[in-house]
Structures are given as structure tokens and as C-alpha cells.
Write an enzyme that holds these catalytic residues in place. Structure first.
Site, PDB file in Angstrom:
ATOM      1  N   ARG A 298       0.857  -1.195   0.000  1.00 15.19           N
ATOM      2  CA  ARG A 298       0.000   0.000   0.000  1.00 15.19           C
ATOM      3  C   ARG A 298       0.894   1.247   0.000  1.00 15.19           C
ATOM      4  O   ARG A 298       1.208   1.805   1.052  1.00 15.19           O
ATOM      5  CB  ARG A 298      -0.877   0.016   1.251  1.00 15.19           C
ATOM      6  N   ARG A 334       1.136  -1.567  -5.403  1.00 19.26           N
ATOM      7  CA  ARG A 334      -0.132  -0.934  -5.774  1.00 19.26           C
ATOM      8  C   ARG A 334       0.102   0.568  -5.889  1.00 19.26           C
ATOM      9  O   ARG A 334       0.675   1.178  -4.986  1.00 19.26           O
ATOM     10  CB  ARG A 334      -1.187  -1.206  -4.699  1.00 19.26           C
ATOM     11  N   GLU A 433     -12.412  -4.431  -6.527  1.00 23.47           N
ATOM     12  CA  GLU A 433     -12.925  -4.070  -5.199  1.00 23.47           C
ATOM     13  C   GLU A 433     -14.203  -3.237  -5.287  1.00 23.47           C
ATOM     14  O   GLU A 433     -14.609  -2.622  -4.314  1.00 23.47           O
ATOM     15  CB  GLU A 433     -11.852  -3.384  -4.353  1.00 23.47           C
ATOM     16  N   ASN A 456     -12.106  -5.841   1.295  1.00 21.80           N
ATOM     17  CA  ASN A 456     -12.498  -4.785   2.246  1.00 21.80           C
ATOM     18  C   ASN A 456     -13.436  -3.799   1.577  1.00 21.80           C
ATOM     19  O   ASN A 456     -14.516  -3.483   2.075  1.00 21.80           O
ATOM     20  CB  ASN A 456     -11.271  -4.018   2.748  1.00 21.80           C
ATOM     21  N   ASP A 457     -12.999  -3.303   0.426  1.00 19.08           N
ATOM     22  CA  ASP A 457     -13.855  -2.349  -0.287  1.00 19.08           C
ATOM     23  C   ASP A 457     -14.994  -3.050  -0.995  1.00 19.08           C
ATOM     24  O   ASP A 457     -16.098  -2.507  -1.085  1.00 19.08           O
ATOM     25  CB  ASP A 457     -13.016  -1.538  -1.284  1.00 19.08           C
TER      26      ASP A 457
END
Ligand code: PEP
Ligand code: MG
Length: 579
Positions: A298, A334, A433, A456-457
């Protein structure tokens, strides 16, 4: 002793004195006290005034007239307020008449005065409101323990308690001193929770009114396994928890024993376990816990905790450091996922009304091309050092993916012109996502080398449930049939298009979801380093046959509750220690 139940977001047990932070931005909640406590609270008000006067006098004396005449004058005004007995009496009267805590009385009385000043037409007087807020903060600092800025300079172990923590704040914690975290707000996949997990700090969130219950300096137990927080525990409870903490550490050591063993099911199916990281120095931890590479870096965390944007060199150094640790093993970088709860709101003149549906992630990058290209150059340069892959976050349609890829090609051309080396064959994938990406996965798969499902998203956007809002946290679950069906669609489309697929959301780190993910066809999971051994242990204890049977059963169920219970019971049988 008082016990509160919240959501366990980072495992482990810790016991320590609590430090309440965030008082600067947050209205102190009303805390009702017993009549017998009033005198104690009044004394706390008096002490706070005395200490604030002492601190301010020292500060005032340290200012020489030449250097800080104006500041000295301001301090003098503040001192006059603090020495004003009628102000102090107003606050202690509030404690007596309303039976409220010292913090609440200070905050209420001073904010009333500030509001009164603000309403006066004379600008000189209305501007005094800021001074009153400053005095409020100074008194609250005395009552609550420390100031937020002091966190970086901690020299003792503490438990951080806050209404809400931002990812930036959490990323700034020094884990040598911050031993546990408890917050009123938040959810399992809120970014502050993810960072706590990566740092290995036990944490419980969604405690609703916890900040109304504790005082700075109270002893607190954080049970990050069961989602419990205990205030002012008895000696017996402390002893029990110390023993429980030792057992937990022993389990972790036992699981470390399987580090060198492969993540392979009992019937021989190999699963790749990759690490999720936020900072390059976590790469070593992934390796130590037996990770096969990095499945999600991330990179937006490079932007947090600093006033300026990172330069190309800074990007490059971070990626090179990570890639060197893994050499020829994969490192999926990412591109920045700024926006929503990270970074951009504080830079805007007016915050977005719906930041999670706003200018976030790849959308932000496509509108900030210079910044985006700087990062892409750095990733491409680092690609020659190992097996780097690029991943674009929050892709919602084909056009976005094509645009991002086109910009990547532009950057490649620039590097060609400058004769700078990069790996031309590096893979370019996307995070799936959003429901729109999941539903068009077959189309996106033609333009992407791999998919990583960001559960998560995906859960948040599919169920329309804010992943960080404790008020709706019972509704947030990847075990919901709608989410599972979308995951299945994406896996099938990736399989048909013959592209790689992984799952990198928090679902991949929870033992109860391992079997269904394997049964759905997932063979690569990416999760934060401390949780790799536990998931590996589950994988090594099951057969693919078991997973397939379980998955068929679960896909026939219609309720989240039924599915969640079923998955939990199945995992509990395999790894009882984890529950
Ligand atoms: C996700 O959404 O599942 C994901 C892994 O990305 P992040 O948690 O950083 O939003
Ligand atoms: Mg995401």
C-alpha cells in the site's frame, strides 16, 4: 472494573496505563458521575488549573521580549484567564450542579464563553474565542494525560485510547511504547485497524462510548483476540490476563515452527501466501513469518506523516528496499490509493461530502498525472531489481484501466528516451474491489495480467456499509451471500481468461474464510505478516476435498448469519486456539 465489548482488529493482549488522545478535535463526551465523586472531580479541576498556570508561566518566562514580545503578551492574557477565580468557580459549580466529570465541565464552560465571544460584533473580542479554545486544550491536556504531539516522544509504555484514529496517526505510533489501542469508532477493515495489525499492536475498535468511561492514567487491558477492553481490572483479572497473554505468545511461537514448511493442503494443493505491507521495513517481517513475497504494497503510506509529496527518488528507494528483500519473489506494488480516509481531505479547502465515493484512488491519480507519473517512473526503475508487478486500485470500468495503462506506456516511452532500464514484461494487474469491476471482470480480464480481490472495499461497496463506521459494523461481512457471489464470479472469470488471481483484503487473513476461499478456487492469499502462520496452519490442516464440500454447502445458504456461523464452527474445529 468495567468490561466493554468492541471489535477485535489486531490480535494479542496488553495491559497498561491509558493515554487518551485526540482531545484537540473532539468534543469531550458527557460523563455523569456519582455524588460521592464530585469532590474528587473538583480537586482535579483545581489541579489542572494549577498545572496549566505553572506550565504557562514557564513558557512565558522563556520568551525574551525581543524574540517573542507578541507571544509573551498572548501568554499573559491566557494566564490572566487561568488565574481568574470566577472562571474556575464556574467550572467547579458545573461539576457540582450537573454531576459531570472535570473534563466535561471544563469543555462545556469554556465553549460557552468562546461561543459568547464569537457572537460579539467587535472583531477584537470575537477573535478572543480562539484564546479560549487554547485555554480549554491546555486544561484538557492536564486532565487527559498528555498532548497528542507528545506521542512521538513517548518514553513509557501506554495504551492509546481515542474516539477515532486516522491511518496517519496510527502509522506514526512507536510500537516500542504503544502497547495497545482502543477506539470508540472504527471497523475491522478501517485503515487504522489494518495498520495496527501490521505493526503487531493489539487493538479493539468500535467501543462506542469508551472515551466516556476511562480517565487518562487508568489501567486498561486490551484483549485483541476477543475484542474486549477492561478498565481498572482487579488484581485477579490482571493475573488471569497475564497468563492468557503468555499462552498467546506461546501459540505464536508454536506457529513460528511451521515457518519453513510450505502452505500446502493435506491432499497436496500448494497455496501462495504473500504479505500485505504499508512500509518497506515490513518486508523482512513477511519473510520471517514465511511469506512467499508481497501481494499488496500500500504505497500511499509514503504520503502520510509528511508535509510534502515524496520525490521520485524517495519512491524508488522505498521500492528498491522492498524488492531487494524478496529478490526474484513477487512484489506487487499498488499505485497510490489516496483519498477517502487517507490524505486528500485534509489538503482540500472543503472536504468532499462522500469521500469513499469521491475522488479516490485511481480516480485521484488520473486527475493528478504529474504525481502519478512520478510514482510509475520509480516503480518501473525498481522493476529491474526483481519480480515487480504493478497494480491499479479501485478500477471501476474498462476506460479507467485503459487510461491508466496508457499513462504507464507514456512513462515507459519517457524512460526509453532517457535510456533508463526497466522490465518491459512486468505484469500489470488491477484490484477488483467494486461491484462494477466484479460484474465486468470478464471484460477487464482481457486487459489485465492479474486480479487481486480487495474484499475490504468490495464488501463495503456491495453492501453499502461504511467499512469504518461502528454504527453499521454488524452489517459489514464478507460472508454475506451477495459478496460471496461476486467473489465467485471474479474467480470464474479470471480462471476462464487464464489470468492470476489473489485475495488481498482482510478476509484472506481470517482463519474462518480460508476453506471457502480455497473451495472457490483461490490459490494465492495476501495478508499482513503477523497473521501468515495462523492461516498457513489452517491450510496445512485441511484437504481441498473438505473445502469443496464446505463451499458447496455454503453457496446454498441464503443468510449471512448462517454462513458466518457455519464457517466459524468449521475453522474452530481445525484451529481451536485461534478462537
Ligand atoms: C481492499 O479494499 O480489500 C484492500 C485490500 O485495499 P485497502 O484495504 O487498502 O482499501
Ligand atoms: Mg481497497
Amino acid at each position: 472494573m468495567e468490561i466493554k465489548k468492541g471489535i477485535a482488529v489486531s490480535p494479542g493482549v496488553s495491559i497498561g496505563k491509558c493515554l487518551i488522545i485526540d482531545s484537540e478535535d473532539y468534543r469531550i463526551p458527557r460523563r455523569q458521575i456519582e455524588a460521592s465523586e464530585r469532590l474528587v472531580e473538583v480537586q482535579r479541576v483545581r489541579n489542572a488549573f494549577r498545572e496549566a498556570v505553572r506550565e504557562l508561566t514557564e513558557l512565558e518566562e522563556a520568551q525574551t521580549q525581543a524574540a517573542g514580545g507578541r507571544i509573551k503578551d498572548i501568554f499573559a492574557v491566557h494566564l490572566r484567564f487561568l488565574r481568574d477565580r470566577s472562571l474556575r468557580r464556574k467550572i467547579t459549580d458545573e461539576v457540582h450542579s450537573e454531576s459531570v466529570s472535570a473534563e466535561y465541565a471544563v469543555s462545556t464552560v469554556l465553549r460557552q464563553i468562546a461561543a459568547h465571544f464569537t457572537n460579539v460584533k467587535d472583531t477584537y473580542i470575537s477573535e478572543r474565542a480562539a484564546d479560549i479554545y487554547d485555554i480549554e486544550r491546555r486544561l484538557l491536556k492536564q486532565l487527559l494525560g498528555h498532548k497528542r504531539e507528545d506521542l512521538g516522544r513517548l518514553r513509557e509504555e501506554i495504551i492509546v485510547v481515542a474516539r477515532e484514529l486516522s491511518p496517519t496517526q496510527t502509522a506514526g505510533f512507536n510500537k516500542a511504547f504503544v502497547k495497545g489501542i482502543a477506539s470508540d469508532a472504527g471497523g475491522r477493515t478501517s485503515h487504522a485497524a489494518i495498520v495496527a495489525r501490521s505493526l503487531g499492536i493489539p487493538a479493539v475498535v468500535a467501543l462506542e462510548d469508551f472515551t466516556e468511561i476511562v480517565h487518562g492514567g487508568d489501567t486498561v487491558i486490551i484483549d485483541g483476540n476477543r475484542g474486549l477492553v477492561i478498565v481498572n481490572p482487579t488484581d485477579e483479572t490482571i493475573e488471569q490476563y497475564e497468563a492468557y497473554g503468555r499462552e498467546f505468545v506461546a501459540l505464536e511461537h508454536k506457529l513460528d515452527g511451521i515457518r519453513e514448511k510450505p502452505a500446502v493442503t493435506r491432499d497436496g494443493v500448494r497455496v501462495m501466501l504473500l504479505g500485505n505491507i504499508e512500509f518497506p521495513d515490513e518486508a523482512e517481517a513477511v519473510l520471517q513469518k514465511g511469506g512467499d513475497g508481497v501481494g499488496l504494497y500500500r504505497t500511499e503510506f509514503l504520503y502520510l506523516n509528511r508535509p510534502t509529496e515524496p520525490s521520485e527518488e524517495e519512491h524508488y528507494r522505498a521500492y528498491a528496499q522492498t524488492v531487494r528483500v524478496f529478490q526474484e519473489r513477487p512484489v506487487v506494488i499498488r499505485t497510490v490509493d489516496l483519498g477517502a480516509d487517507k490524505y486528500t481531505q485534509s489538503k482540500r479547502f472543503a472536504p468532499e461530502p462522500n469521500p469513499f465515493l469521491g475522488l479516490r484512488s485511481i480516480r485521484f491519480c488520473l486527475q493528478n498525472l504529474a504525481m502519478f507519473k512520478t510514482q510509475l517512473r520509480a516503480i518501473l526503475r525498481a522493476s529491474v531489481l526483481g519480480q515487480v508487478k504493478i497494480m491499479f486500485p479501485l478500477i471501476t470500468n474498462l476506460q479507467e484501466l485503459m487510461q491508466a495503462t496508457m499513462i504507464l506506456h507514456d512513462v515507459m516511452e519517457d524512460l526509453d528516451e532517457e535510456s533508463i532500464e526497466y522490465r518491459r514484461d512486468l505484469e500489470v494487474g488491477i484490484m477488483v474491489e467494486t461491484p462494477s469491476a466484479a460484474l465486468t471482470a470478464s471484460t477487464l480480464a482481457r486487459e489485465a495480467d492479474f486480479f487481486s480481490i480487495g474484499t475490504n472495499d468490495l464488501t463495503q461497496y456491495t453492501l453499502a456499509v461504511d467499512r469504518g463506521n461502528e454504527l453499521v459494523s454488524p452489517l459489514y461481512s464478507p460472508a454475506d451471500p451477495a459478496v460471496l457471489r461476486l467473489i465467485r464470479t471474479v474467480i470464474q472469470d479470471a480462471y476462464r481468461a487464464q489470468i492470476d488471481l489473489s485475495v488481498c483484503g482482510e478476509m484472506a487473513s481470517e482463519p474462518e474464510y480460508v476453506m471457502i476461499l480455497l473451495g472457490l478456487g483461490v490459490r494465492t492469499l495476501s495478508l499482513s505478516a503477523p497473521l501468515i502462520p495462523e492461516v498457513k496452519q489452517v491450510i496445512r490442516s485441511v484437504t481441498l476435498e473438505d473445502c469443496n464440500i464446505l463451499t458447496r454447502k455454503v453457496l446454498g445458504m441464503n443468510s449471512e448469519r448462517q454462513i458466518a456461523n457455519y464457517l466459524r464452527n468449521a475453522a474452530r474445529k481445525i484451529l481451536p486456539e485461534a478462537f
